[in-house]
Scaffold this motif. Structure first.
Motif, PDB file in Angstrom:
ATOM      1  N   MET A   1      91.668  21.197  66.724  1.00 50.44           N
ATOM      2  CA  MET A   1      90.811  20.279  67.455  1.00 50.44           C
ATOM      3  C   MET A   1      90.850  20.643  68.932  1.00 50.44           C
ATOM      4  N   ILE A   2      89.696  20.466  69.555  1.00 53.75           N
ATOM      5  CA  ILE A   2      89.585  20.632  70.996  1.00 53.75           C
ATOM      6  C   ILE A   2      89.056  19.316  71.562  1.00 53.75           C
ATOM      7  N   THR A   3      89.572  18.921  72.713  1.00 57.71           N
ATOM      8  CA  THR A   3      89.092  17.732  73.412  1.00 57.71           C
ATOM      9  C   THR A   3      88.428  18.173  74.699  1.00 57.71           C
ATOM     10  N   ILE A   4      87.212  17.687  74.916  1.00 57.34           N
ATOM     11  CA  ILE A   4      86.452  18.018  76.118  1.00 57.34           C
ATOM     12  C   ILE A   4      86.123  16.720  76.835  1.00 57.34           C
ATOM     13  N   ASP A   5      86.578  16.601  78.065  1.00 55.78           N
ATOM     14  CA  ASP A   5      86.332  15.397  78.865  1.00 55.78           C
ATOM     15  C   ASP A   5      85.010  15.555  79.610  1.00 55.78           C
ATOM     16  N   VAL A   6      84.016  14.788  79.178  1.00 57.44           N
ATOM     17  CA  VAL A   6      82.683  14.840  79.801  1.00 57.44           C
ATOM     18  C   VAL A   6      82.425  13.630  80.693  1.00 57.44           C
ATOM     19  N   GLY A   7      83.443  12.801  80.893  1.00 57.62           N
ATOM     20  CA  GLY A   7      83.278  11.544  81.614  1.00 57.62           C
ATOM     21  C   GLY A   7      82.888  11.675  83.066  1.00 57.62           C
ATOM     22  N   SER A   8      83.227  12.775  83.701  1.00 57.30           N
ATOM     23  CA  SER A   8      82.901  12.927  85.123  1.00 57.30           C
ATOM     24  C   SER A   8      81.719  13.854  85.375  1.00 57.30           C
ATOM     25  N   VAL A   9      81.078  14.333  84.323  1.00 54.99           N
ATOM     26  CA  VAL A   9      79.939  15.244  84.472  1.00 54.99           C
ATOM     27  C   VAL A   9      78.794  14.512  85.159  1.00 54.99           C
ATOM     28  N   ALA A  10      78.219  15.158  86.180  1.00 59.38           N
ATOM     29  CA  ALA A  10      77.187  14.511  86.984  1.00 59.38           C
ATOM     30  C   ALA A  10      75.767  14.986  86.686  1.00 59.38           C
ATOM     31  N   ASP A  11      75.636  16.180  86.099  1.00 60.37           N
ATOM     32  CA  ASP A  11      74.289  16.683  85.806  1.00 60.37           C
ATOM     33  C   ASP A  11      74.370  17.738  84.702  1.00 60.37           C
ATOM     34  N   GLU A  12      73.220  18.193  84.258  1.00 61.60           N
ATOM     35  CA  GLU A  12      73.187  19.138  83.140  1.00 61.60           C
ATOM     36  C   GLU A  12      73.790  20.487  83.493  1.00 61.60           C
ATOM     37  N   ASP A  13      73.634  20.939  84.724  1.00 62.40           N
ATOM     38  CA  ASP A  13      74.248  22.209  85.111  1.00 62.40           C
ATOM     39  C   ASP A  13      75.766  22.130  84.963  1.00 62.40           C
ATOM     40  N   GLU A  14      76.335  21.039  85.408  1.00 62.00           N
ATOM     41  CA  GLU A  14      77.781  20.844  85.291  1.00 62.00           C
ATOM     42  C   GLU A  14      78.194  20.734  83.818  1.00 62.00           C
ATOM     43  N   LEU A  15      77.374  20.080  83.013  1.00 62.04           N
ATOM     44  CA  LEU A  15      77.664  19.959  81.588  1.00 62.04           C
ATOM     45  C   LEU A  15      77.674  21.336  80.925  1.00 62.04           C
TER      46      LEU A  15
ATOM     47  N   GLU B   1      84.880  25.544  78.102  1.00 59.68           N
ATOM     48  CA  GLU B   1      85.717  24.959  77.053  1.00 59.68           C
ATOM     49  C   GLU B   1      85.475  25.570  75.672  1.00 59.68           C
ATOM     50  N   LEU B   2      84.252  26.022  75.410  1.00 57.78           N
ATOM     51  CA  LEU B   2      83.939  26.583  74.102  1.00 57.78           C
ATOM     52  C   LEU B   2      83.970  28.109  74.081  1.00 57.78           C
ATOM     53  N   GLY B   3      84.270  28.707  75.235  1.00 59.50           N
ATOM     54  CA  GLY B   3      84.426  30.157  75.284  1.00 59.50           C
ATOM     55  C   GLY B   3      83.134  30.937  75.171  1.00 59.50           C
ATOM     56  N   PHE B   4      82.066  30.408  75.759  1.00 56.86           N
ATOM     57  CA  PHE B   4      80.794  31.116  75.734  1.00 56.86           C
ATOM     58  C   PHE B   4      80.878  32.352  76.634  1.00 56.86           C
TER      59      PHE B   4
ATOM     60  N   TRP C   1      82.141   9.998  76.589  1.00 55.17           N
ATOM     61  CA  TRP C   1      80.750  10.141  76.155  1.00 55.17           C
ATOM     62  C   TRP C   1      79.857   9.042  76.742  1.00 55.17           C
ATOM     63  N   GLY C   2      80.351   7.827  76.819  1.00 55.91           N
ATOM     64  CA  GLY C   2      79.553   6.732  77.378  1.00 55.91           C
ATOM     65  C   GLY C   2      79.130   7.006  78.811  1.00 55.91           C
ATOM     66  N   GLN C   3      80.063   7.516  79.615  1.00 52.35           N
ATOM     67  CA  GLN C   3      79.749   7.849  81.003  1.00 52.35           C
ATOM     68  C   GLN C   3      78.739   8.997  81.064  1.00 52.35           C
ATOM     69  N   LEU C   4      78.905   9.984  80.180  1.00 56.15           N
ATOM     70  CA  LEU C   4      77.946  11.089  80.143  1.00 56.15           C
ATOM     71  C   LEU C   4      76.556  10.566  79.806  1.00 56.15           C
ATOM     72  N   ALA C   5      76.472   9.701  78.815  1.00 56.71           N
ATOM     73  CA  ALA C   5      75.176   9.155  78.404  1.00 56.71           C
ATOM     74  C   ALA C   5      74.516   8.358  79.521  1.00 56.71           C
ATOM     75  N   GLU C   6      75.314   7.699  80.350  1.00 57.63           N
ATOM     76  CA  GLU C   6      74.755   6.946  81.487  1.00 57.63           C
ATOM     77  C   GLU C   6      74.295   7.870  82.600  1.00 57.63           C
ATOM     78  N   ARG C   7      75.111   8.856  82.943  1.00 62.57           N
ATOM     79  CA  ARG C   7      74.816   9.730  84.083  1.00 62.57           C
ATOM     80  C   ARG C   7      73.823  10.837  83.756  1.00 62.57           C
ATOM     81  N   VAL C   8      73.949  11.368  82.539  1.00 65.63           N
ATOM     82  CA  VAL C   8      73.142  12.529  82.144  1.00 65.63           C
ATOM     83  C   VAL C   8      72.545  12.252  80.758  1.00 65.63           C
ATOM     84  N   PRO C   9      71.650  11.273  80.662  1.00 63.50           N
ATOM     85  CA  PRO C   9      71.169  10.858  79.339  1.00 63.50           C
ATOM     86  C   PRO C   9      70.493  11.974  78.547  1.00 63.50           C
TER      87      PRO C   9
END
Length: 89
Positions: free
Chosen positions: A1-15, A22-25, A55-63
């Motif tokens: 399992m991998i855990t990715i914290d997306v709670g502080s992401v502010a925009d799609e570029d940052e995502l 995190e996924l090794g692209f 995820w909730g914060q991501l959905a609010e900031r970067v729907p």
């Protein structure tokens, strides 16, 4: 399992930068949703279990980003790996 914290992401570029790291692209990852799909279906094998924290914060900031990420992972599971587990907390 991998855990990715997306709670502080502010925009799609940052995502996309976070997902790439995190996924090794590869370095040539195109930082868009078509490139994300190409990466998870042909370039890298993502872990069997991925847990997204904040995820909730991501959905609010970067729907749009949250929707596209969720849709891509749901489609990936349906088309390629039915056993793949994604948690959104």
């Amino acid at each position: 399992m991998i855990t990715i914290d997306v709670g502080s992401v502010a925009d799609e570029d940052e995502l996309h930068a976070l997902l790439k790291r995190e996924l090794g692209f590869p370095d040539f990852y195109g930082m868009n949703w078509a490139a994300f799909w190409d990466a998870i279906t042909g370039l890298v094998r993502i872990p069997e279990h991925v847990r997204f924290v904040g995820w909730g914060q991501l959905a609010e900031r970067v729907p749009h980003g949250a929707e596209m990420l969720g849709r891509a992972l749901d489609d990936y599971r349906a088309e390629y790996r039915p056993e793949h587990l994604v948690e959104r907390v």
